[in-house]
Design a protein around this motif. Structure first.
Motif, PDB file in Angstrom:
ATOM      1  N   VAL A 144      43.533  49.405  39.131  1.00 40.67           N
ATOM      2  CA  VAL A 144      44.011  48.363  38.237  1.00 40.67           C
ATOM      3  C   VAL A 144      42.915  47.320  38.136  1.00 40.67           C
ATOM      4  N   ASP A 145      42.533  46.966  36.923  1.00 42.75           N
ATOM      5  CA  ASP A 145      41.557  45.906  36.693  1.00 42.75           C
ATOM      6  C   ASP A 145      42.308  44.680  36.197  1.00 42.75           C
ATOM      7  N   LEU A 146      42.247  43.605  36.964  1.00 43.98           N
ATOM      8  CA  LEU A 146      42.899  42.359  36.583  1.00 43.98           C
ATOM      9  C   LEU A 146      41.835  41.337  36.216  1.00 43.98           C
ATOM     10  N   VAL A 147      41.991  40.729  35.052  1.00 43.28           N
ATOM     11  CA  VAL A 147      41.071  39.697  34.596  1.00 43.28           C
ATOM     12  C   VAL A 147      41.896  38.445  34.368  1.00 43.28           C
ATOM     13  N   GLY A 148      41.525  37.380  35.073  1.00 39.87           N
ATOM     14  CA  GLY A 148      42.296  36.157  34.950  1.00 39.87           C
ATOM     15  C   GLY A 148      41.601  34.997  35.616  1.00 39.87           C
ATOM     16  N   ARG A 149      42.387  33.982  35.927  1.00 40.17           N
ATOM     17  CA  ARG A 149      41.869  32.763  36.553  1.00 40.17           C
ATOM     18  C   ARG A 149      42.543  32.562  37.900  1.00 40.17           C
ATOM     19  N   VAL A 150      41.760  32.063  38.855  1.00 42.40           N
ATOM     20  CA  VAL A 150      42.303  31.772  40.171  1.00 42.40           C
ATOM     21  C   VAL A 150      43.214  30.558  40.041  1.00 42.40           C
ATOM     22  N   GLY A 151      44.449  30.689  40.519  1.00 41.18           N
ATOM     23  CA  GLY A 151      45.438  29.651  40.314  1.00 41.18           C
ATOM     24  C   GLY A 151      45.533  28.614  41.411  1.00 41.18           C
ATOM     25  N   GLN A 152      44.852  28.803  42.515  1.00 36.16           N
ATOM     26  CA  GLN A 152      44.917  27.843  43.615  1.00 36.16           C
ATOM     27  C   GLN A 152      43.648  27.965  44.446  1.00 36.16           C
ATOM     28  N   THR A 153      43.514  27.081  45.428  1.00 31.07           N
ATOM     29  CA  THR A 153      42.371  27.140  46.327  1.00 31.07           C
ATOM     30  C   THR A 153      42.458  28.397  47.184  1.00 31.07           C
ATOM     31  N   LEU A 154      41.319  29.033  47.391  1.00 29.65           N
ATOM     32  CA  LEU A 154      41.293  30.237  48.221  1.00 29.65           C
ATOM     33  C   LEU A 154      41.616  29.899  49.667  1.00 29.65           C
ATOM     34  N   GLU A 155      42.335  30.783  50.325  1.00 31.07           N
ATOM     35  CA  GLU A 155      42.598  30.640  51.753  1.00 31.07           C
ATOM     36  C   GLU A 155      41.767  31.693  52.471  1.00 31.07           C
ATOM     37  N   ILE A 156      40.828  31.248  53.293  1.00 27.19           N
ATOM     38  CA  ILE A 156      39.911  32.156  53.977  1.00 27.19           C
ATOM     39  C   ILE A 156      40.233  32.155  55.464  1.00 27.19           C
ATOM     40  N   ARG A 157      40.387  33.352  56.054  1.00 33.33           N
ATOM     41  CA  ARG A 157      40.657  33.473  57.490  1.00 33.33           C
ATOM     42  C   ARG A 157      39.649  34.421  58.109  1.00 33.33           C
ATOM     43  N   TYR A 158      39.154  34.037  59.272  1.00 28.69           N
ATOM     44  CA  TYR A 158      38.258  34.882  60.065  1.00 28.69           C
ATOM     45  C   TYR A 158      39.010  35.307  61.321  1.00 28.69           C
ATOM     46  N   PHE A 159      38.834  36.541  61.725  1.00 28.89           N
ATOM     47  CA  PHE A 159      39.518  37.078  62.892  1.00 28.89           C
ATOM     48  C   PHE A 159      38.511  37.323  64.014  1.00 28.89           C
ATOM     49  N   GLU A 160      39.016  37.403  65.241  1.00 28.66           N
ATOM     50  CA  GLU A 160      38.156  37.617  66.399  1.00 28.66           C
ATOM     51  C   GLU A 160      37.364  38.911  66.299  1.00 28.66           C
TER      52      GLU A 160
END
Length: 63
Positions: free
Chosen positions: A9-25
């Protein structure tokens, strides 16, 4: 031999909020975001997709 099917599926659009980035051990990275996609008809409201991206794709989205 068994056949494997891959859905794409190819989705083309706009990011609607701030990205949430998580790093794991373990060193893994996850980026969560909401993508707003405009339907083909102007009278319809946008469709929103909640996405979770992992690994290299998560890094590309964060950059």
């Amino acid at each position: 031999m068994t056949q494997q099917y891959i859905d794409k599926v190819d989705l083309v659009g706009r990011v609607g909020q701030t990205l949430e980035i998580r790093y794991f051990e373990s060193g893994a990275m996850k980026t969560s975001l909401t993508l707003a996609v405009k339907p083909p008809y102007r009278s319809e409201t946008p469709l929103y997709f909640d996405l979770e991206l992992w690994g290299n794709i998560a890094q590309v989205a964060a950059d």
